[in-house]
Design a protein around this motif. Structure first.
Motif, mmCIF file in Angstrom:
data_model
loop_
_atom_site.group_PDB
_atom_site.id
_atom_site.type_symbol
_atom_site.label_atom_id
_atom_site.label_comp_id
_atom_site.label_asym_id
_atom_site.label_seq_id
_atom_site.Cartn_x
_atom_site.Cartn_y
_atom_site.Cartn_z
ATOM 1 N N SER A 1 0.828 -1.203 0.000
ATOM 2 C CA SER A 1 0.000 0.000 0.000
ATOM 3 C C SER A 1 0.865 1.256 0.000
ATOM 4 O O SER A 1 0.613 2.200 -0.752
ATOM 5 N N LYS A 2 1.906 1.270 0.822
ATOM 6 C CA LYS A 2 2.807 2.427 0.881
ATOM 7 C C LYS A 2 3.535 2.630 -0.437
ATOM 8 O O LYS A 2 3.604 3.743 -0.952
ATOM 9 N N ASN A 3 4.110 1.560 -0.976
ATOM 10 C CA ASN A 3 4.930 1.669 -2.180
ATOM 11 C C ASN A 3 4.125 2.008 -3.426
ATOM 12 O O ASN A 3 4.690 2.494 -4.406
ATOM 13 N N THR A 4 2.841 1.743 -3.414
ATOM 14 C CA THR A 4 2.005 2.013 -4.579
ATOM 15 C C THR A 4 1.072 3.197 -4.356
ATOM 16 O O THR A 4 0.320 3.571 -5.254
ATOM 17 N N PRO B 1 -5.672 1.255 1.711
ATOM 18 C CA PRO B 1 -5.623 -0.096 2.277
ATOM 19 C C PRO B 1 -6.636 -1.035 1.610
ATOM 20 O O PRO B 1 -6.359 -2.206 1.394
ATOM 21 N N LYS B 2 -7.803 -0.504 1.260
ATOM 22 C CA LYS B 2 -8.822 -1.321 0.590
ATOM 23 C C LYS B 2 -8.310 -1.810 -0.764
ATOM 24 O O LYS B 2 -8.472 -2.980 -1.113
ATOM 25 N N GLU B 3 -7.716 -0.914 -1.521
ATOM 26 C CA GLU B 3 -7.192 -1.298 -2.842
ATOM 27 C C GLU B 3 -6.100 -2.354 -2.710
ATOM 28 O O GLU B 3 -6.059 -3.314 -3.477
ATOM 29 N N ALA B 4 -5.229 -2.179 -1.731
ATOM 30 C CA ALA B 4 -4.160 -3.168 -1.526
ATOM 31 C C ALA B 4 -4.731 -4.503 -1.059
ATOM 32 O O ALA B 4 -4.336 -5.564 -1.545
ATOM 33 N N ALA B 5 -5.676 -4.460 -0.133
ATOM 34 C CA ALA B 5 -6.252 -5.694 0.412
ATOM 35 C C ALA B 5 -7.008 -6.491 -0.643
ATOM 36 O O ALA B 5 -7.071 -7.714 -0.578
ATOM 37 N N THR B 6 -7.572 -5.810 -1.635
ATOM 38 C CA THR B 6 -8.383 -6.493 -2.649
ATOM 39 C C THR B 6 -7.623 -6.734 -3.954
ATOM 40 O O THR B 6 -8.234 -7.076 -4.968
ATOM 41 N N THR B 7 -6.321 -6.612 -3.916
ATOM 42 C CA THR B 7 -5.502 -6.854 -5.110
ATOM 43 C C THR B 7 -5.640 -8.292 -5.582
ATOM 44 O O THR B 7 -5.535 -9.228 -4.785
ATOM 45 N N ARG B 8 -5.842 -8.459 -6.861
ATOM 46 C CA ARG B 8 -5.909 -9.795 -7.470
ATOM 47 C C ARG B 8 -4.646 -10.025 -8.292
ATOM 48 O O ARG B 8 -4.130 -9.109 -8.929
ATOM 49 N N TRP B 9 -4.177 -11.256 -8.285
ATOM 50 C CA TRP B 9 -2.996 -11.592 -9.078
ATOM 51 C C TRP B 9 -3.231 -11.291 -10.554
ATOM 52 O O TRP B 9 -2.306 -10.855 -11.257
ATOM 53 N N GLU C 1 -10.594 3.027 -14.186
ATOM 54 C CA GLU C 1 -9.418 2.158 -14.068
ATOM 55 C C GLU C 1 -8.198 2.974 -13.645
ATOM 56 O O GLU C 1 -8.017 4.103 -14.089
ATOM 57 N N HIS C 2 -7.381 2.394 -12.787
ATOM 58 C CA HIS C 2 -6.176 3.077 -12.311
ATOM 59 C C HIS C 2 -4.972 2.169 -12.536
ATOM 60 O O HIS C 2 -4.932 1.050 -12.020
ATOM 61 N N ARG C 3 -4.017 2.648 -13.327
ATOM 62 C CA ARG C 3 -2.787 1.892 -13.572
ATOM 63 C C ARG C 3 -1.686 2.455 -12.692
ATOM 64 O O ARG C 3 -1.508 3.666 -12.598
ATOM 65 N N ILE C 4 -0.949 1.538 -12.078
ATOM 66 C CA ILE C 4 0.111 1.932 -11.146
ATOM 67 C C ILE C 4 1.426 1.339 -11.617
ATOM 68 O O ILE C 4 1.549 0.117 -11.751
ATOM 69 N N PRO C 5 2.426 2.199 -11.878
ATOM 70 C CA PRO C 5 3.741 1.648 -12.224
ATOM 71 C C PRO C 5 4.345 0.975 -10.989
ATOM 72 O O PRO C 5 4.317 1.529 -9.894
ATOM 73 N N LEU C 6 4.832 -0.231 -11.166
ATOM 74 C CA LEU C 6 5.403 -0.975 -10.046
ATOM 75 C C LEU C 6 6.920 -0.796 -10.006
ATOM 76 O O LEU C 6 7.615 -1.082 -10.971
ATOM 77 N N THR C 7 7.393 -0.330 -8.880
ATOM 78 C CA THR C 7 8.822 -0.132 -8.673
ATOM 79 C C THR C 7 9.475 -1.480 -8.377
ATOM 80 O O THR C 7 8.783 -2.444 -8.038
ATOM 81 N N PRO C 8 10.799 -1.552 -8.456
ATOM 82 C CA PRO C 8 11.467 -2.802 -8.061
ATOM 83 C C PRO C 8 11.101 -3.225 -6.636
ATOM 84 O O PRO C 8 10.952 -4.414 -6.357
ATOM 85 N N GLN C 9 10.904 -2.258 -5.742
ATOM 86 C CA GLN C 9 10.540 -2.579 -4.360
ATOM 87 C C GLN C 9 9.142 -3.199 -4.297
ATOM 88 O O GLN C 9 8.919 -4.156 -3.550
ATOM 89 N N ALA C 10 8.202 -2.671 -5.071
ATOM 90 C CA ALA C 10 6.845 -3.226 -5.093
ATOM 91 C C ALA C 10 6.857 -4.636 -5.681
ATOM 92 O O ALA C 10 6.185 -5.536 -5.166
ATOM 93 N N ALA D 1 -2.249 12.256 -9.787
ATOM 94 C CA ALA D 1 -2.467 11.083 -10.643
ATOM 95 C C ALA D 1 -1.996 9.813 -9.938
ATOM 96 O O ALA D 1 -2.637 8.763 -10.045
ATOM 97 N N CYS D 2 -0.889 9.895 -9.208
ATOM 98 C CA CYS D 2 -0.408 8.740 -8.437
ATOM 99 C C CYS D 2 -1.451 8.303 -7.424
ATOM 100 O O CYS D 2 -1.616 7.107 -7.160
ATOM 101 N N LEU D 3 -2.146 9.261 -6.848
ATOM 102 C CA LEU D 3 -3.151 8.989 -5.825
ATOM 103 C C LEU D 3 -4.525 8.697 -6.430
ATOM 104 O O LEU D 3 -5.492 8.493 -5.698
ATOM 105 N N SER D 4 -4.608 8.704 -7.748
ATOM 106 C CA SER D 4 -5.865 8.489 -8.479
ATOM 107 C C SER D 4 -6.911 9.535 -8.115
ATOM 108 O O SER D 4 -8.102 9.248 -8.009
ATOM 109 N N HIS D 5 -6.452 10.768 -7.937
ATOM 110 C CA HIS D 5 -7.364 11.869 -7.668
ATOM 111 C C HIS D 5 -7.734 12.551 -8.977
ATOM 112 O O HIS D 5 -6.950 12.565 -9.920
#
Length: 191
Positions: free
Chosen positions: A26-29, A33-41, A63-72, A144-148
């Motif tokens: 949740s922090k890295n993306t 918390p809801k979005e992170a908890a409901t993440t589907r593979w 729809e919200h696209r999130i670039p994934l960092t190496p840490q994520a 945009a990162c926060l999907s606002h």
């Protein structure tokens, strides 16, 4: 404020190991918390390093696209052996066909002696926004990162970009900041 941001990021990083990965994702993306908890593979594109949250799961129904960092990606790789056989990245404890309880992250924070009544999991997004603004990142990209939604209604009605490519730098800086804060260093500049 940078010291406070770093302090909060550090404390949450070490909260309750059983939900640490949920909070870290949740922090890295910069997701709720809801979005992170409901993440589907199925929503994670490892090849292109993008997590796409379907419109029906988003507050604005877009729809919200999130670039994934190496840490994520590393967080997801650590979780994968435990949950890849399920639909959800964070399957429920009692019902693995569902996701983890949506209040798990807040419950862990409330149990924390340091953060009780001071912070909720969703508040980590404001910590991210504050740190990124302090570093001089473009407000439009941070939002945009926060999907606002863009507050300029005319611009928003014409502009359909989600700024995915431009957000990669911001997300990279933020993930690096989280890593530094976890090591006790709270001051990291954009340069």
């Amino acid at each position: 404020m940078s010291l406070l941001c770093g302090y909060l990021v550090t404390l949450v990083t070490f909260l309750y190991k059983d939900i640490n990965k949920l909070l870290l994702l949740s922090k890295n993306t910069m997701t709720s918390p809801k979005e992170a908890a409901t993440t589907r593979w199925a929503d994670i594109d490892f090849e292109n390093r993008v997590w796409t949250i379907p419109a029906e799961n988003m507050k604005r129904r877009k729809e919200h696209r999130i670039p994934l960092t190496p840490q994520a990606i590393e967080i997801l790789d650590q979780i994968r052996p435990q949950s890849e056989r399920y639909d959800y990245v964070f399957p429920g404890e009692r019902d693995t066909n569902s996701h983890v309880n949506l209040f798990t992250a807040n419950a862990a924070i409330k149990r924390s002696l340091w953060l009780k009544d001071e912070l909720v999991a969703h508040g980590l997004r404001s910590v991210a926004s504050t740190a990124l603004h302090e570093q001089g990142f473009d407000s439009l990209l941070i939002e945009a990162c926060l999907s606002h939604t863009d507050q300029n209604e005319v611009r928003a009605s014409y502009n359909r970009s989600d700024y995915l490519e431009q957000r990669k730098e911001i997300m990279g800086w933020w993930s690096a900041y989280i890593e530094e804060a976890a090591q006790g260093s709270f001051f990291m500049s954009k340069e």
